[in-house]
Design an enzyme around this catalytic site. Sequence first.
Site, PDB file in Angstrom:
ATOM      1  N   GLU A   1      -5.183   3.508   6.138  1.00 38.65           N
ATOM      2  CA  GLU A   1      -4.910   3.116   4.583  1.00 38.65           C
ATOM      3  C   GLU A   1      -5.526   4.334   3.991  1.00 38.65           C
ATOM      4  O   GLU A   1      -5.022   4.803   3.060  1.00 38.65           O
ATOM      5  CB  GLU A   1      -5.578   1.790   4.102  1.00 38.65           C
ATOM      6  CG  GLU A   1      -5.339   1.723   2.577  1.00 38.65           C
ATOM      7  CD  GLU A   1      -6.041   0.264   2.234  1.00 38.65           C
ATOM      8  OE1 GLU A   1      -5.538  -0.610   2.613  1.00 38.65           O
ATOM      9  OE2 GLU A   1      -6.963   0.669   1.586  1.00 38.65           O
TER      10      GLU A   1
ATOM     11  N   ARG B   1       0.783  -1.093   0.011  1.00 33.86           N
ATOM     12  CA  ARG B   1       0.017   0.122   0.021  1.00 33.86           C
ATOM     13  C   ARG B   1       0.901   1.134  -0.205  1.00 33.86           C
ATOM     14  O   ARG B   1       0.536   2.279   0.562  1.00 33.86           O
ATOM     15  CB  ARG B   1      -1.134   0.017   1.269  1.00 33.86           C
ATOM     16  CG  ARG B   1      -1.820  -1.080   1.164  1.00 33.86           C
ATOM     17  CD  ARG B   1      -2.919  -0.884   0.119  1.00 33.86           C
ATOM     18  NE  ARG B   1      -3.879  -1.549   0.098  1.00 33.86           N
ATOM     19  CZ  ARG B   1      -4.263  -2.920  -0.321  1.00 33.86           C
ATOM     20  NH1 ARG B   1      -3.130  -3.414  -0.982  1.00 33.86           N
ATOM     21  NH2 ARG B   1      -5.225  -3.694   0.031  1.00 33.86           N
TER      22      ARG B   1
ATOM     23  N   CYS C   1     -11.044  -0.827   2.986  1.00 26.99           N
ATOM     24  CA  CYS C   1     -10.401  -1.079   4.085  1.00 26.99           C
ATOM     25  C   CYS C   1      -9.884   0.264   4.657  1.00 26.99           C
ATOM     26  O   CYS C   1      -9.339   1.055   4.061  1.00 26.99           O
ATOM     27  CB  CYS C   1      -9.145  -1.938   3.995  1.00 26.99           C
ATOM     28  SG  CYS C   1      -9.955  -3.474   3.849  1.00 26.99           S
TER      29      CYS C   1
HETATM   30  N1  EPU Z   1     -11.306 -11.174   9.307  1.00 22.37           N
HETATM   31  C1  EPU Z   1     -12.124 -11.310  10.461  1.00 22.37           C
HETATM   32  N2  EPU Z   1     -13.182 -10.376  10.736  1.00 22.37           N
HETATM   33  C2  EPU Z   1     -13.338  -9.467   9.712  1.00 22.37           C
HETATM   34  C3  EPU Z   1     -12.666  -9.228   8.481  1.00 22.37           C
HETATM   35  C4  EPU Z   1     -11.812 -10.403   8.283  1.00 22.37           C
HETATM   36  O1  EPU Z   1     -11.938 -12.451  11.133  1.00 22.37           O
HETATM   37  O2  EPU Z   1     -14.325  -8.752  10.119  1.00 22.37           O
HETATM   38  C5  EPU Z   1     -10.356 -12.366   9.012  1.00 22.37           C
HETATM   39  C6  EPU Z   1     -10.800 -13.148   7.517  1.00 22.37           C
HETATM   40  O3  EPU Z   1     -11.584 -14.037   8.056  1.00 22.37           O
HETATM   41  C7  EPU Z   1      -9.542 -13.537   7.068  1.00 22.37           C
HETATM   42  C8  EPU Z   1      -8.456 -12.299   7.669  1.00 22.37           C
HETATM   43  O4  EPU Z   1      -9.358 -11.864   8.503  1.00 22.37           O
HETATM   44  O5  EPU Z   1      -9.321 -14.647   7.698  1.00 22.37           O
HETATM   45  C9  EPU Z   1      -8.120 -11.454   6.285  1.00 22.37           C
HETATM   46  O6  EPU Z   1      -9.571 -10.821   5.902  1.00 22.37           O
HETATM   47  P1  EPU Z   1      -9.753 -10.761   4.459  1.00 22.37           P
HETATM   48  O7  EPU Z   1      -9.332 -11.888   3.378  1.00 22.37           O
HETATM   49  O8  EPU Z   1     -11.027  -9.960   3.949  1.00 22.37           O
HETATM   50  O9  EPU Z   1      -8.404  -9.769   3.742  1.00 22.37           O
HETATM   51  P2  EPU Z   1      -7.791  -8.493   4.367  1.00 22.37           P
HETATM   52  O10 EPU Z   1      -6.602  -8.494   5.016  1.00 22.37           O
HETATM   53  O11 EPU Z   1      -8.907  -8.019   5.523  1.00 22.37           O
HETATM   54  C10 EPU Z   1      -7.044  -7.218   2.210  1.00 22.37           C
HETATM   55  C11 EPU Z   1      -7.195  -5.907   1.679  1.00 22.37           C
HETATM   56  C12 EPU Z   1      -8.321  -5.845   0.940  1.00 22.37           C
HETATM   57  C13 EPU Z   1      -8.616  -6.835  -0.163  1.00 22.37           C
HETATM   58  C14 EPU Z   1      -8.618  -8.110   0.651  1.00 22.37           C
HETATM   59  C15 EPU Z   1      -8.927  -9.412  -0.318  1.00 22.37           C
HETATM   60  C16 EPU Z   1      -5.933  -4.577   3.227  1.00 22.37           C
HETATM   61  C17 EPU Z   1      -5.807  -3.440   4.444  1.00 22.37           C
HETATM   62  N3  EPU Z   1      -6.891  -5.035   2.596  1.00 22.37           N
HETATM   63  O12 EPU Z   1      -8.066  -7.482   3.164  1.00 22.37           O
HETATM   64  O13 EPU Z   1      -8.270  -4.466   0.291  1.00 22.37           O
HETATM   65  O14 EPU Z   1      -9.852  -6.649  -0.871  1.00 22.37           O
HETATM   66  O15 EPU Z   1      -7.441  -8.381   1.360  1.00 22.37           O
HETATM   67  O16 EPU Z   1      -7.911  -9.498  -1.218  1.00 22.37           O
HETATM   68  O17 EPU Z   1      -4.580  -4.934   2.625  1.00 22.37           O
HETATM   69  C18 EPU Z   1      -8.731  -2.161   0.705  1.00 22.37           C
HETATM   70  O18 EPU Z   1      -7.510  -1.866   0.513  1.00 22.37           O
HETATM   71  O19 EPU Z   1      -9.551  -1.095   0.548  1.00 22.37           O
HETATM   72  C19 EPU Z   1      -9.184  -3.590   0.594  1.00 22.37           C
HETATM   73  C20 EPU Z   1     -10.671  -3.829   0.693  1.00 22.37           C
END
Ligand code: EPU
Length: 294
Positions: free
Chosen positions: A289, A172, A219
Site C-alpha cells: 500500500e 486504496r 499499513c
Molecule cells: N489482525 C490480526 N493480527 C494482526 C493485525 C490484525 O489477527 O497483527 C486481525 C484483527 O484482529 C482483525 C483483522 O485482522 O480481526 C483486521 O485488523 P484491523 O481491524 O486492524 O484492520 P486492518 O484491515 O488490518 C484496516 C486498514 C487500516 C485502518 C484499519 C482500521 C488496510 C490495509 N488497513 O486495517 O489502515 O486503520 O483498517 O480501520 O486497509 C493504513 O492504511 O495505513 C491503515 C493503517
Amino acid sequence: MRSRKNSKNRVSRGESLRTLTTFRIGGPARCLVRPCSTEELCGLLKASAGKKIRVLGAGSNILASDRGVGGVIVKLDAPSFRGLEAEGTRVRAGAGVPLASLLQFCLKNGLTGAEFLAGIPGTVGGGLIMNCGVRAPSGTKAIGDIVERVTVMGYNGRLRSFRRKEAGFGYRHSALSRYIVTGCVFALRKAPGEEVRRRLGDWMARRKGQEYGYPSAGCVFKNPAQASAGQLIDSCGLKGRRKGGALVSKRHANFIVNTGGASSSDVLALIRLVRGTVLRKRGIRLEPEIQIWK
Ligand code: EPU
C-alpha cells in the site's frame, strides 16, 4: 542543505526525506519545491517538463530511499493550499490541509461525516489520491465517500475539476494519481459539537490495536480481497521479525516500524521476507500500500 528563495518558488536542494516522512527514513530530496499558488504550481510543472515529478503530502505512506530521491518533489504546504472554508454543510479544503486540521475544523463548525478519518496522519491531497480509509462494522469507509468535487492540476499545468463519481475511487485507489490534487469540496451534515466529538473519540478508540510507539508508514500492504493482510502476516508467525532497525510490529502485523536507524533497504528486505512467506504459506500475493520512492 542549500536553500534558495526566489520570487516565484521556494526551492530547496538536499532536504532530508527522513524529516519529511513518518517512517523517518530517506536520503536527500534533490529538488523540493513549495509553490505558493496554483499559478506557481502551473509554472513549475511547465518548467519541469520531462522530469520526474512527485508530490509529497504528510509523507505518511512513503518509503524513501536512503540514497535520496531525484527529480522534482512538490510540497503543497503554502497557505494557499491549506485553506479551509465552510459553506453550509460543505467544506472546501486545500490539498495541503492535514486531515487532523480538517477534523478540528468540522468539530468547530458542527459538521459530521468525516470523523472516521481520525488518527490518519495524512493530508487531504494524499488521502484523496490513495482514497485512505478505515475498516468499519458497516463495511469500509474512505475519504472518497464524503467528497463532492475534487480540483486537480494536470502535469501540463491545466486545472480541472471532477465530481465524486468521475474520480474513480476504489479500495486504496483513485483515478486522481495522474494529476496533482489542489483541493476538494466535502459534503457533510450538521450535528451538535458534542456529537462530533463523541464520534471522533469512538473512531480513535478503534485504532487502539495499531502501532503508535515507533515511526511507521501505517499499513504496509493492502488487504487482499476477503482477507486481512495483518491477520495473514500474523498467522505466518512473522510478528517481531527484524531486519536491521526495521521490525514487523508486535502489535499489528501489517505495520513495519522503524525501531531506530532503520534504512530503506532494511524495510525492503523485510517487505520481501513478508511477501515471500505469505505467498509460500498462504498462496496469497500481498501488494504494497505504501509508495516506494527511489
Ligand atoms: N489482525 C490480526 N493480527 C494482526 C493485525 C490484525 O489477527 O497483527 C486481525 C484483527 O484482529 C482483525 C483483522 O485482522 O480481526 C483486521 O485488523 P484491523 O481491524 O486492524 O484492520 P486492518 O484491515 O488490518 C484496516 C486498514 C487500516 C485502518 C484499519 C482500521 C488496510 C490495509 N488497513 O486495517 O489502515 O486503520 O483498517 O480501520 O486497509 C493504513 O492504511 O495505513 C491503515 C493503517
